[in-house]
Design a protein around this motif. Sequence first.
Motif, mmCIF file in Angstrom:
data_model
loop_
_atom_site.group_PDB
_atom_site.id
_atom_site.type_symbol
_atom_site.label_atom_id
_atom_site.label_comp_id
_atom_site.label_asym_id
_atom_site.label_seq_id
_atom_site.Cartn_x
_atom_site.Cartn_y
_atom_site.Cartn_z
ATOM 1 N N GLY A 111 46.088 33.350 35.402
ATOM 2 C CA GLY A 111 45.591 33.723 36.720
ATOM 3 C C GLY A 111 44.224 33.166 37.054
ATOM 4 N N LEU A 112 43.502 32.667 36.053
ATOM 5 C CA LEU A 112 42.121 32.235 36.241
ATOM 6 C C LEU A 112 41.949 31.190 37.347
ATOM 7 N N PRO A 113 42.757 30.122 37.406
ATOM 8 C CA PRO A 113 42.543 29.114 38.448
ATOM 9 C C PRO A 113 42.651 29.687 39.868
ATOM 10 N N LEU A 114 43.617 30.562 40.110
ATOM 11 C CA LEU A 114 43.763 31.160 41.439
ATOM 12 C C LEU A 114 42.550 32.012 41.777
ATOM 13 N N TYR A 115 42.105 32.832 40.839
ATOM 14 C CA TYR A 115 40.976 33.713 41.128
ATOM 15 C C TYR A 115 39.706 32.908 41.389
ATOM 16 N N GLU A 116 39.523 31.810 40.669
ATOM 17 C CA GLU A 116 38.346 30.965 40.916
ATOM 18 C C GLU A 116 38.406 30.357 42.307
ATOM 19 N N LYS A 117 39.591 29.949 42.758
ATOM 20 C CA LYS A 117 39.734 29.410 44.112
ATOM 21 C C LYS A 117 39.393 30.441 45.175
ATOM 22 N N LEU A 118 39.612 31.708 44.839
ATOM 23 C CA LEU A 118 39.352 32.784 45.789
ATOM 24 C C LEU A 118 37.912 33.293 45.717
ATOM 25 N N GLY A 119 37.079 32.666 44.909
ATOM 26 C CA GLY A 119 35.667 33.016 44.876
ATOM 27 C C GLY A 119 35.238 33.913 43.734
ATOM 28 N N PHE A 120 36.137 34.261 42.829
ATOM 29 C CA PHE A 120 35.770 35.080 41.680
ATOM 30 C C PHE A 120 35.097 34.207 40.617
ATOM 31 N N ARG A 121 34.121 34.794 39.958
ATOM 32 C CA ARG A 121 33.413 34.084 38.893
ATOM 33 C C ARG A 121 33.415 34.905 37.614
ATOM 34 N N ALA A 122 33.572 34.214 36.485
ATOM 35 C CA ALA A 122 33.624 34.896 35.190
ATOM 36 C C ALA A 122 32.293 35.566 34.879
ATOM 37 N N THR A 123 32.360 36.799 34.349
ATOM 38 C CA THR A 123 31.160 37.544 33.992
ATOM 39 C C THR A 123 31.147 37.966 32.523
ATOM 40 N N GLY A 124 32.262 37.822 31.822
ATOM 41 C CA GLY A 124 32.319 38.246 30.424
ATOM 42 C C GLY A 124 33.759 38.299 29.961
ATOM 43 N N GLU A 125 34.013 39.107 28.963
ATOM 44 C CA GLU A 125 35.383 39.235 28.479
ATOM 45 C C GLU A 125 35.665 40.652 27.994
ATOM 46 N N VAL A 126 36.954 40.956 27.920
ATOM 47 C CA VAL A 126 37.437 42.221 27.385
ATOM 48 C C VAL A 126 38.262 41.904 26.148
ATOM 49 N N VAL A 127 38.058 42.668 25.087
ATOM 50 C CA VAL A 127 38.827 42.495 23.860
ATOM 51 C C VAL A 127 39.694 43.735 23.667
ATOM 52 N N GLN A 128 40.982 43.527 23.525
ATOM 53 C CA GLN A 128 41.923 44.626 23.312
ATOM 54 C C GLN A 128 42.135 44.823 21.819
ATOM 55 N N HIS A 129 41.891 46.048 21.356
ATOM 56 C CA HIS A 129 42.167 46.432 19.972
ATOM 57 C C HIS A 129 43.298 47.449 19.979
ATOM 58 N N GLN A 130 44.252 47.299 19.086
ATOM 59 C CA GLN A 130 45.334 48.279 19.007
ATOM 60 C C GLN A 130 45.984 48.251 17.632
#
Length: 277
Positions: A111-130
């Motif tokens: 989904g990253l390319p679409l969101y960048e086209k819409l003006g969203f910018r990366a701010t960090g990351e989430v790590v899932q532990h399970q």
Amino acid sequence: MTERTQDQTLRIEAFAQQYLPGAVRLSQQAGWPHRPGDWAFTAAVSKGFVGIENGEVVATAFCSEFGDFCTINMIIVDAAMRGRGLGRRMMDRVIAAANGRGMSLVATADGLPLYEKLGFRATGEVVQHQGIVTEVPALPEGFATPRIATRDDLAAIVAMDRDASGADRSAMLGNLFDIATIRICDTGFAAVRDFGRGRTVGPVVARDAMTARGLIAASAATGGFLRLDTRPDCGLSDFLTAMGLSPVGGGITMHCGPARPAAKEFMTCALTSQALG
């Protein structure tokens, strides 16, 4: 001509209870563990939309509102419908629903390319532990056992969460009392509830890492499947791995529009969910 005909048969409608089975089908197709109750919890604080073709749910998108800010989530397009611009149409709909609010989301690589086209910018990351909890650590020395919160504690919980998240999530936190056990102490709180394949702990809001570890330990039980979504800068990865909760991926946090106020005293150490932050 075929694509135009197909597009004419597709409509976008507001999410309603009748669309819940179709939404669950889509999340299962995407490999997400969400059950009907997990969808319903998110929908309760969201403006949701579905794409319908031939009477079947083929896309979903939610805008979850928290005062001046919102999260964009549950963006799913049926595998058979991809490549027709439906993801962009669903995003346009929820961005319009955000009505100028600051918007955050957790993006997959796809989904990253679409969101960048819409003006969203990366701010960090989430790590899932399970995983299956193999060991529950002892509470940190000097950390008092947190008590079970009641609705009388809601104002304090909302205040801690607002400081950490920069958003008014009072409606969502109030709803948590119906489905979660919430533990609270002077320096933070944590909620544990059924989710996906087992249980999840989140949000965890704490003044410091010791409080976060203590709240998580108090919320866990040996032998049960548990999930947490955290951020690398919270410093919980080794602690969670030692409990038996392995890192299994995550996502990229992104933002668009007005920024949230910075946290002052508390930090969000585990998300309510990737959808709700």
